[in-house]
Scaffold this active site. Structure first.
Site, PDB file in Angstrom:
ATOM      1  CG  HIS A 121       0.089   9.306   1.173  1.00  0.00           C
ATOM      2  ND1 HIS A 121      -0.195   9.195   2.428  1.00  0.00           N
ATOM      3  CD2 HIS A 121       0.125   8.593  -0.556  1.00  0.00           C
ATOM      4  CE1 HIS A 121      -0.773   7.479   1.575  1.00  0.00           C
ATOM      5  NE2 HIS A 121      -0.762   7.753   0.100  1.00  0.00           N
ATOM      6  CB  SER A 172      -1.091   0.126   1.642  1.00  0.00           C
ATOM      7  OG  SER A 172      -1.764   1.162   1.179  1.00  0.00           O
ATOM      8  CB  CYS A 173       0.673   4.231  -1.732  1.00  0.00           C
ATOM      9  SG  CYS A 173      -1.590   5.329  -1.667  1.00  0.00           S
ATOM     10  CB  SER A 174      -1.608   4.422   3.337  1.00  0.00           C
ATOM     11  OG  SER A 174      -2.175   4.892   2.143  1.00  0.00           O
ATOM     12  CB  SER A 175       2.526   0.547   3.988  1.00  0.00           C
ATOM     13  OG  SER A 175       1.602  -0.677   3.707  1.00  0.00           O
TER      14      SER A 175
END
Length: 486
Positions: free
Chosen positions: A388, A255-258
């Site tokens: 982000h 995930s780009c959110s990790s």
């Protein structure tokens, strides 16, 4: 009837396969835009059921891992279900057809209109969940959608769309509302599709996002991920470690959110590292860090040998590069580690661990206090990941506001498992999404979690109201009082 890029379908392009796809999509969309809110919502639920039904969900998850080599099946099953179910919750009762808002005091009425045909660019990291999310949002706005998947994710996307077509058949909706760019997917075909559609929504590599913005078609793209988290001296380190491990290990950190970096205040560094190690994280020594760097960036670019792979597989592959340290690497692998951690103090191209790693590898930075931790995160984002989000584990709520006021981020995620929370969760208020806008910091034109409203045009009806003109004193009084009248 909505009118869109009809003039682009001239004789030179009308007979191309891509133009034929778009023409079929337009024909289907013209039918769909006559549907009522109740009918549209039925199509939305049908598309959601296509991926949520357990047997189909598992088949798609297994295909995704088999075809891309990225992530793990069980987490993809959870992601396909949770992200889709959460999106359906968000869309339930939302108005997207006809009049959607009225403000009598201002004399305004808002009317939802479809954008037309959507080109959905989707990545190999989520070849089932991301297309489903975009398809459902597009349908909510009475649009047609054509998915342009990554080559590795094509077969999963194709199977998903087969499932969606079967559900659309059940409710009498045109199959051409949802289509797929034919294989083999290439840049030329994707570029033509982007040019002929009415809206592009691009998730994936920054090359894809830049191409979307350069296509000449209105586009939403997302910025680069490279999330950092801060653990300050007031944090509950046990809870913080649990959340960090849950986030960083989910779907092998695709995930780009990790989290890619943790900035830890010195007062809790030892306790946090101990809590992380107790949950399966392994802190590498300097020699092992060098070996891991050689494995991950053999030619200065992140290697497919590690993207979306488990920490155990990465350790086993590192062992093949390190004759002297082979036994130590194999011992690490035998422990079935969940995360590989490296100490880092530098930022930038010469310190690749400061960037996005798309794997369960975590850079650990030390900070004297919270203010220095925030400065380190700012340095990291100046290199990669601006716009982000940032994570914060702290008992001082004012620090979240401080980060929101000073860091180049669109989200501050407080005391949560970051990769699960950022894209919306049942225990926070963010919209469920797999596409997170990063604002101008991330070279994006939006900073929201992408949702159905991004797939709408909104027409406003304005009626006259009683005049409300302020006096000059109301506008300029304070200015004149402070600086004098001219």
């Amino acid at each position: 009837m909505e009118q869109h890029h009809e003039g682009q379908n001239n004789l030179s392009t009308a007979q191309t396969p891509i133009a034929a796809l778009v023409a079929r999509a337009r024909a289907a969309q013209r039918i769909f835009e006559t549907w009522s809110q109740a009918q549209v919502d039925l199509a939305v639920v049908a598309a959601g059921w296509a991926i949520i039904e357990p047997a189909r969900n598992r088949e798609l998850a297994e295909m995704a891992v088999a075809d891309t080599g990225v992530g793990n099946v069980e987490d993809k099953v959870r992601k396909n279900h949770r992200k889709t179910f959460g999106l359906l919750r968000d869309l339930r009762g939302a108005r997207s057809v006809g009049v959607i808002a009225e403000d009598p005091a201002r004399g305004l009425v808002e009317i939802a209109r479809p954008v037309g045909v959507v080109c959905a660019i989707t990545p190999s990291t989520n070849p089932g969940a991301t297309p489903a999310n975009k398809i459902i949002n597009a349908l909510k706005g009475r649009n047609a959608v054509i998915v342009a998947p990554s080559p590795k994710g094509w077969s999963t996307a194709a199977r998903l769309i087969e499932f969606i077509h079967a559900q659309l058949d059940r409710i009498g909706a045109p199959r051409d509302l949802v289509q797929l760019l034919p294989a083999p997917v290439n840049k030329q075909a994707t570029a033509e599709l982007m040019r002929l559609c009415d809206l592009v929504v691009a998730t994936g590599s920054q090359a894809n996002v830049r191409a979307a913005y350069a296509s000449g078609t209105p586009a939403f793209g997302v910025g680069a991920g490279n999330v950092a988290g801060i653990v300050d001296e007031t944090a509950d380190v046990t809870l913080a470690a649990e959340r960090i491990v849950r986030s960083k290990t989910f779907d092998n950190a695709t995930s780009c959110s990790s989290e890619n970096s943790l900035v830890v205040v010195d007062a809790v560094r030892a306790a946090l590292l101990a809590a992380l190690e107790a949950r399966g994280a392994v802190l590498l020594d300097a020699a092992q860090k060098a070996t891991l760097q050689a494995l991950m960036w053999p030619e200065g670019k992140l290697s497919a040998a590690v993207i979306g792979k488990s920490a155990r597989v990465i350790a086993e592959r590192a062992a093949t590069l390190d004759a002297a340290g082979r036994d130590a690497w194999l011992a690490i692998a035998q422990r079935n580690p969940r995360i590989l951690m490296v100490a880092e103090d530098g930022v930038g191209h010469d310190h690749p661990f400061s960037g996005e790693k798309l794997s369960p590898v975590l850079a650990i930075y030390a900070a004297r206090d919270f203010d220095e931790a925030a400065l380190i995160v700012d340095r990291i984002y100046a290199y990669e990941g601006a716009g982000h989000s940032v994570g914060l584990h702290s008992a001082r709520p004012e620090r979240a506001l401080q980060l929101g006021l000073t860091l180049p981020v669109s989200r501050v995620i407080v005391d949560q498992a970051h990769c699960i929370a950022t894209g919306g969760s049942f225990d926070n208020g963010l919209p469920f999404s797999l596409s997170m806008g990063c604002g101008t910091w991330g070279k994006n034109n939006f900073s929201d979690n992408m949702n159905y409203r991004h797939y709408l045009n909104i027409t406003r009806v304005s009626r006259p109201i009683p005049e409300r003109m302020p006096s000059e004193h109301e506008i300029f009084g304070e200015f004149f009082d402070q600086f004098g009248a001219p």
